[in-house]
Design an enzyme around this catalytic site. Structure first.
Site, PDB file in Angstrom:
ATOM      1  N   VAL A 192      -3.910   2.525   0.411  1.00  0.00           N
ATOM      2  CA  VAL A 192      -4.469   1.978  -0.832  1.00  0.00           C
ATOM      3  C   VAL A 192      -3.341   1.272  -1.579  1.00  0.00           C
ATOM      4  CG1 VAL A 192      -5.472   2.647  -3.066  1.00  0.00           C
ATOM      5  CG2 VAL A 192      -6.218   3.780  -0.963  1.00  0.00           C
ATOM      6  N   THR A 249       0.815  -1.218   0.000  1.00  0.00           N
ATOM      7  CA  THR A 249       0.000   0.000   0.000  1.00  0.00           C
ATOM      8  C   THR A 249       0.852   1.273   0.000  1.00  0.00           C
ATOM      9  OG1 THR A 249      -0.161   0.088   2.429  1.00  0.00           O
ATOM     10  CG2 THR A 249      -1.846  -1.184   1.269  1.00  0.00           C
ATOM     11  N   ASP A 250       0.201   2.369  -0.351  1.00  0.00           N
ATOM     12  CA  ASP A 250       0.853   3.676  -0.292  1.00  0.00           C
ATOM     13  C   ASP A 250       0.537   4.322   1.057  1.00  0.00           C
ATOM     14  OD1 ASP A 250      -1.761   4.639  -0.474  1.00  0.00           O
ATOM     15  OD2 ASP A 250      -1.564   5.259  -2.560  1.00  0.00           O
ATOM     16  N   ALA A 251       0.900   5.569   1.216  1.00  0.00           N
ATOM     17  CA  ALA A 251       0.697   6.269   2.488  1.00  0.00           C
ATOM     18  C   ALA A 251      -0.776   6.402   2.857  1.00  0.00           C
ATOM     19  CB  ALA A 251       1.345   7.654   2.438  1.00  0.00           C
ATOM     20  N   GLY A 252      -1.657   6.297   1.878  1.00  0.00           N
ATOM     21  CA  GLY A 252      -3.088   6.394   2.139  1.00  0.00           C
ATOM     22  C   GLY A 252      -3.743   5.058   2.441  1.00  0.00           C
TER      23      GLY A 252
END
Length: 136
Positions: A21, A16-19
């Site tokens: 997602v 996932t990314d920082a969000g």
């Protein structure tokens, strides 16, 4: 028409990314893993093909369409469906599913190459027969 091959995988923090997602490029990794398992279930190990037949598959072209986000802990089902097979390449449709929701869909062209020269090479007959259903 045959049923596409399916491979299950879980989404981890590293995907996932920082969000929270799934990072968009990871879908290509998920598609690659599913194609590897698709080969394996049909009796073809990529390292064995490289060592014994001196062939390997390389990605020649990709197109991915992102429809919905996947998130941490989701379980995805990645499908593999050969759409067209030529003498030295295959066009494969792949979809990332969460339940019955289509999250991403890809069109991947893989080419068969000689392991030493990386020049295109005909897909060995037994390999092609094992991967592509015979026309009815």
């Amino acid at each position: 028409m045959t049923t596409p091959f399916s491979h299950l995988l879980r989404i981890y923090w590293e995907d996932t990314d920082a969000g929270g997602v799934v990072f968009y490029a990871n879908y290509l990794k998920f598609f690659e893993r599913a194609r590897t398992e698709w080969l394996r279930t049909r009796g073809f190990e990529q390292e064995v093909l490289r060592a014994t037949q001196r062939v390997m598959f390389v990605v020649a072209d990709t197109r991915v369409r992102y429809l919905r986000p996947a998130r941490l802990d989701d379980q995805l089902r990645i499908t593999v469906d050969v759409r067209e097979a030529g003498r030295a390449s295959m066009d494969i449709a792949q979809v990332a599913w969460r339940g019955d929701q289509r999250l991403a869909e890809g069109e991947i062209r893989i080419g068969c190459v000689d392991t030493d020269s990386f020049k295109p090479r005909r897909i060995p007959g037994e390999l092609l027969e094992g991967l592509v259903p015979a026309p009815r």
